[in-house]
Design an enzyme around this catalytic site. Structure first.
Site, PDB file in Angstrom:
ATOM      1  CG  PHE A 112       2.973   3.588   0.844  1.00 26.11           C
ATOM      2  CD1 PHE A 112       2.399   2.246   0.844  1.00 26.11           C
ATOM      3  CD2 PHE A 112       3.518   4.232   2.273  1.00 26.11           C
ATOM      4  CE1 PHE A 112       2.525   1.460   1.972  1.00 26.11           C
ATOM      5  CE2 PHE A 112       3.302   3.389   3.455  1.00 26.11           C
ATOM      6  CZ  PHE A 112       3.098   2.083   3.141  1.00 26.11           C
ATOM      7  CE  LYS A 113       5.070  -1.967   1.453  1.00 28.60           C
ATOM      8  NZ  LYS A 113       3.447  -1.568   0.975  1.00 28.60           N
TER       9      LYS A 113
END
Ligand SMILES: *Cc1c(COP(=O)(O)O)cnc(C)c1O
Length: 494
Positions: A112-113
């Protein structure tokens, strides 16, 4: 809209300054002075927009010193250039009538970064122009795995920016290491530091604090900056997907406009879940944020007791991106819950530094419990949840997401609250394939064979991983933690 510091409420700077500085000079974190509001009608109108248009709607309310063209160009570069393997960027998958999964791992590094780090470089370059800075920026990152690769992908070949990523030589998975040491790009440096993540992190922090080294670089036209999750430029893009998920559930008729939902967030540094809290402050109808930890359950205890105690055993788990004992972004939440009392925040953060713990007031604890539920999953519970979710729904989740799923099930059993829940999924199962496959069928495959097995179980392997073992290794640097400044200098001017 200006920003204050959690440790100095009198500070007032525009967003471009927050982005460039990363952290306030008093050691505090930048926080918005107010929360722009979206009405239910405005939230409903997001349903017909693309992800980048939704991002524009949120970002333009916070980055008020940016022009419309500047924000549009940033969000287009991040979300519309084919960097995500799903057209909606952050799709929502329904498991059953009252539970969906928000998949935040369709970007280039499968975690998700990417949602923030695909955007941050464009925001930084724009902020630099706005502030009239002609120096090059050197982004320095210490990583326990996911951030490093996501930052490398986001910043590679961005003009006027260089990036150096350091990972602990014995602290990342085989897959994570391979992702980093095969990174292409003319402006990237990747190195292994002998030691664990704390050693790498401490070494990088020391560089930021080294005045003479910073002066030396400044004299040669380079400034250091960070892509760390405390940067406002990492947080603001994350607010978008909370609205986006709600709009998608509304659009498909799963909820009525105005219905409250619960978000379940696998949490480490508290950045992801804090962005959700910000969305709620802006008008998104949320009943509870369910904060899910692994056996490093410092946040669970904090939410239940009001005492934050980082002095405890550190556990290495199968959800390594949540193996954190100091949750930096919690400072921002506490600032808001303390009604902006920056002296109070400065004092408890000082306590944390000196004693490794602090206790908040009853009134803060009460507000905390009003919005958050804290729970954790053991290693056994995490594995069992991967297996049971696969058997029940045919859905394969990664280890981090499974922590969230397990805590949701505990929450429901304990409270009976069956409100529609959105589990925030932070990594693709292909990012930690050996752990995922062994949870489903008790095998002992390595990551590469496990990835093939995952395909046989019915999900497509992303191209970026499929060809990873064939990619040439471009970075073989291994250094000691006190050699960092030399390595950085050489990478810039060597
Ligand atoms: C970084 C990360 C987390 C933790 O997110 P925070 O914002 O630090 O709470 C959870 N899961 C994965 C896969 C991550 O990479």
């Amino acid at each position: 809209m200006n920003y204050s510091s959690t440790r100095d409420g009198s500070k007032s700077v525009p967003s471009s300054v927050c982005l460039l500085k990363g952290i306030s000079s008093d050691g505090g974190l930048f926080v918005p002075q107010s929360f722009p509001q979206l009405s239910l009608a405005q939230i409903a109108s997001l349903a017909d927009l693309s992800y980048s248009e939704r991002a524009y709607e949120i970002l333009s309310r916070f980055l008020t010193d940016f022009t419309e063209e500047e924000i549009l160009s940033c969000v287009n570069n991040a979300y519309n250039r084919g960097n995500f393997d799903d057209r909606s960027n952050a799709p929502v998958t329904r498991l059953c009538p009252n539970e969906s999964v928000l998949e935040l791992w369709h970007g280039p590094t499968l975690a998700f970064k990417d949602m923030a780090l695909q955007l941050l470089p464009h925001l930084l370059v724009t902020a630099k122009q706005k502030q009239g800075i002609s120096d090059d920026i050197m982004i320095l990152v210490a990583t326990s795995g996911d951030t490093g690769k996501a930052a490398l992908e986001g910043f590679c070949d961005v003009e006027g920016v260089r990036i150096a990523v350091f990972f602990p030589n014995d602290g990342v998975s085989v897959m994570q290491k391979l992702q980093m040491v095969t990174q292409r790009g003319d402006n990237v440096t990747v190195g292994a530091i002998n030691g664990n993540f704390d050693d790498a992190q401490t070494a990088v922090k020391r560089i930021f604090a080294d005045k003479s080294f910073n002066d030396l670089l400044n004299g040669r036209g380079v400034r250091l900056s960070s892509a760390n999750s405390i940067n406002w430029g990492r947080l603001v893009p994350q607010i978008v997907y909370y609205f986006s998920a709600y709009a998608d559930l509304y659009k498909c008729g799963n909820i009525e406009l105005g219905d409250q939902v619960n978000f379940v967030v696998p949490t480490g540094n508290f950045g992801n879940i804090l962005a959700g809290y910000y969305a709620c402050k802006m008008g998104l109808p949320v009943k509870k944020f369910i904060c899910a930890s692994n056996s490093n359950n410092v946040l669970t205890d904090f939410i239940n007791t009001g005492c934050y105690n980082a002095r405890r055993e550190f556990h290495k788990t199968i959800s390594p991106s949540m193996d954190i004992l100091i949750s930096s972004n919690l400072e921002r939440l506490l600032y808001h819950l303390a009604d902006g009392n920056s002296d109070y925040i400065a004092s408890i953060m000082e306590k944390l530094k000196l004693d490794g713990k602090y206790t908040v007031t009853d009134s803060i604890l009460e507000k905390l419990k009003g919005s958050f539920y804290g729970g954790f999953a053991t290693e056994e519970q995490t594995k069992a949840t991967i297996k049971s979710t696969f058997e029940k729904y045919g859905y394969i989740m990664d280890t981090h997401t499974a922590v969230a799923q397990s805590v949701l099930e505990q929450y429901r059993a304990q409270t009976g609250d069956e409100t529609t829940a959105i589990v925030v999924s932070t990594a693709s199962p292909f990012k930690f394939p050996a752990s995922v496959v062994s949870a489903i069928e008790q095998s002992e495959l390595d990551d590469f064979d496990a990835a093939i097995r995952l395909e046989e179980l019915g999900i497509d392997q992303p191209d970026s991983l499929k060809y990873l073992h064939m990619a040439p290794v471009l970075h073989e640097l291994v250094c000691e933690k006190d050699e960092l400044s030399g390595v950085i200098f050489a990478s810039l001017f060597g």
